[in-house]
Design an enzyme around this catalytic site. Structure first.
Site, PDB file in Angstrom:
ATOM      1  N   ARG A 112      14.299  -3.059   8.693  1.00 43.14           N
ATOM      2  CA  ARG A 112      13.775  -2.310  10.060  1.00 43.14           C
ATOM      3  C   ARG A 112      13.522  -3.251  11.128  1.00 43.14           C
ATOM      4  O   ARG A 112      13.167  -4.412  10.868  1.00 43.14           O
ATOM      5  CB  ARG A 112      12.229  -2.015   9.429  1.00 43.14           C
ATOM      6  CG  ARG A 112      11.918  -0.635   8.734  1.00 43.14           C
ATOM      7  CD  ARG A 112      10.851  -0.425   8.229  1.00 43.14           C
ATOM      8  NE  ARG A 112       9.660  -0.610   9.027  1.00 43.14           N
ATOM      9  CZ  ARG A 112       8.140  -0.313   8.613  1.00 43.14           C
ATOM     10  NH1 ARG A 112       8.050   0.388   7.609  1.00 43.14           N
ATOM     11  NH2 ARG A 112       7.220  -0.510   9.371  1.00 43.14           N
ATOM     12  N   ARG A 149      -6.295   3.498  11.989  1.00 42.76           N
ATOM     13  CA  ARG A 149      -5.963   2.014  12.268  1.00 42.76           C
ATOM     14  C   ARG A 149      -6.998   1.637  13.413  1.00 42.76           C
ATOM     15  O   ARG A 149      -7.005   0.342  13.722  1.00 42.76           O
ATOM     16  CB  ARG A 149      -4.527   1.833  12.637  1.00 42.76           C
ATOM     17  CG  ARG A 149      -3.593   1.463  11.559  1.00 42.76           C
ATOM     18  CD  ARG A 149      -2.191   1.775  11.950  1.00 42.76           C
ATOM     19  NE  ARG A 149      -1.102   0.774  11.700  1.00 42.76           N
ATOM     20  CZ  ARG A 149      -0.245   0.995  10.970  1.00 42.76           C
ATOM     21  NH1 ARG A 149      -0.089   2.133  10.470  1.00 42.76           N
ATOM     22  NH2 ARG A 149       0.907   0.292  10.955  1.00 42.76           N
ATOM     23  N   ARG A 194       2.361  -7.035  14.285  1.00 44.80           N
ATOM     24  CA  ARG A 194       1.663  -6.020  13.533  1.00 44.80           C
ATOM     25  C   ARG A 194       0.628  -6.847  12.856  1.00 44.80           C
ATOM     26  O   ARG A 194      -0.452  -6.010  12.649  1.00 44.80           O
ATOM     27  CB  ARG A 194       2.800  -5.294  12.756  1.00 44.80           C
ATOM     28  CG  ARG A 194       3.738  -4.673  13.691  1.00 44.80           C
ATOM     29  CD  ARG A 194       4.855  -4.275  12.742  1.00 44.80           C
ATOM     30  NE  ARG A 194       4.834  -3.458  11.530  1.00 44.80           N
ATOM     31  CZ  ARG A 194       5.577  -3.676  10.405  1.00 44.80           C
ATOM     32  NH1 ARG A 194       6.514  -4.577  10.373  1.00 44.80           N
ATOM     33  NH2 ARG A 194       5.254  -3.121   9.418  1.00 44.80           N
ATOM     34  N   LYS A 234       0.845  -1.376   0.023  1.00 41.55           N
ATOM     35  CA  LYS A 234      -0.098   0.180   0.143  1.00 41.55           C
ATOM     36  C   LYS A 234       0.889   1.366  -0.175  1.00 41.55           C
ATOM     37  O   LYS A 234       0.477   2.229  -0.664  1.00 41.55           O
ATOM     38  CB  LYS A 234      -0.968  -0.092   1.161  1.00 41.55           C
ATOM     39  CG  LYS A 234      -0.409   0.149   2.482  1.00 41.55           C
ATOM     40  CD  LYS A 234      -1.605   0.120   3.230  1.00 41.55           C
ATOM     41  CE  LYS A 234      -1.321  -0.110   4.908  1.00 41.55           C
ATOM     42  NZ  LYS A 234       0.370  -0.031   5.293  1.00 41.55           N
ATOM     43  N   ARG A 283      11.931  -7.379   3.099  1.00 41.59           N
ATOM     44  CA  ARG A 283      12.056  -6.036   2.781  1.00 41.59           C
ATOM     45  C   ARG A 283      13.394  -5.374   3.409  1.00 41.59           C
ATOM     46  O   ARG A 283      13.783  -5.618   4.619  1.00 41.59           O
ATOM     47  CB  ARG A 283      10.879  -5.402   3.570  1.00 41.59           C
ATOM     48  CG  ARG A 283      10.927  -3.464   3.306  1.00 41.59           C
ATOM     49  CD  ARG A 283       9.229  -3.158   3.576  1.00 41.59           C
ATOM     50  NE  ARG A 283       8.795  -3.200   4.876  1.00 41.59           N
ATOM     51  CZ  ARG A 283       7.606  -2.686   5.293  1.00 41.59           C
ATOM     52  NH1 ARG A 283       6.838  -2.187   4.318  1.00 41.59           N
ATOM     53  NH2 ARG A 283       7.312  -2.861   6.510  1.00 41.59           N
TER      54      ARG A 283
END
Ligand code: AMP
Length: 205
Positions: free
Chosen positions: A155, A92, A166, A17, A126
């Site tokens: 990250r 959220r 998450r 996204k 990632r």
């Protein structure tokens, strides 16, 4: 519909996204506002806010609704948001929806759908280039060139434990957020190539 275009990019972490928000931002000439990026920037600048949220974020937990909206409000008050903006990573929670709806009128919600299994694979692979800020993926695309691979970083919240947390938090909240905006929501298959997802989004809005 309100003249101001306010588009929410919705979907689990790893759905792409953020990438799609950037593409749409260029096409529509509207700023892309990622609350995660705003928080990461605050941490990098070692600001008071950054110090407050560092630990919470590292563990994959959500920052409080008040702090998050305060940060967002400051950003959307800027001149470049007058024609609208693209939100990525906000809202959220139901409280975040309430705060946002009190403030602006949302035009569209793009729900980028992918399976958890795919999200996990993408997130674990990632990487970010600290020199350019560019995001790569060792598993999907864009793949990094061999000569920069050694300097890429992961990250902290893309470590397996934080990823699982998450995604769990995402699912706890996602149904309520999507239900609230169901009349404005467009569902997009996120398990396609980046340009295919982008084409589907452009066609739908
Ligand atoms: P993201 O880059 O969107 O995955 O966000 C990274 C982290 O920033 C999240 O795990 C939260 O700790 C924090 N964050 C970003 N957006 C929000 C939000 N809308 N509400 C609360 N915390 C957020």
């Amino acid at each position: 519909m309100n003249e101001k275009k306010i588009i929410i990019m919705f979907g689990p972490q790893g759905s792409g996204k953020g990438t799609q928000a950037k593409i749409l931002s260029e096409k529509l000439n509207l700023p892309h506002i990622s609350t995660g990026d705003l928080f990461r920037e605050a941490i990098a600048n070692n600001s008071e806010l950054g110090k407050k949220v560092k630990e919470v974020m590292a563990h994959g937990n959500l920052v409080s609704d008040e702090l998050t909206f305060e940060l967002l409000r400051k950003r959307i008050e800027k001149d470049d948001c007058k024609r609208g903006f693209i939100l990525d990573g906000y809202p959220r929670t139901m409280e975040q929806i309430r705060l946002l709806d009190n403030y602006v009128e949302v035009s569209k919600v793009i729900d980028v759908e992918i399976a958890d299994e795919e999200a996990l694979k993408r997130l674990a692979n990632r990487r970010q280039d600290p020199e350019t800020g560019k995001i790569y993926n060792l598993y999907t695309a864009p793949k990094p060139a061999e000569e920069i691979k050694h300097r890429l970083l992961q990250r902290e919240d893309d470590q397996p434990e934080a990823i699982i947390k998450r995604l769990k938090i995402y699912h706890q909240q996602a149904d309520a957020v999507l239900k609230h905006y169901q009349d404005l929501t467009i569902k997009i298959n996120g398990e396609q190539k980046i340009d295919e997802v982008a084409a589907d989004i452009l066609q739908a809005i």
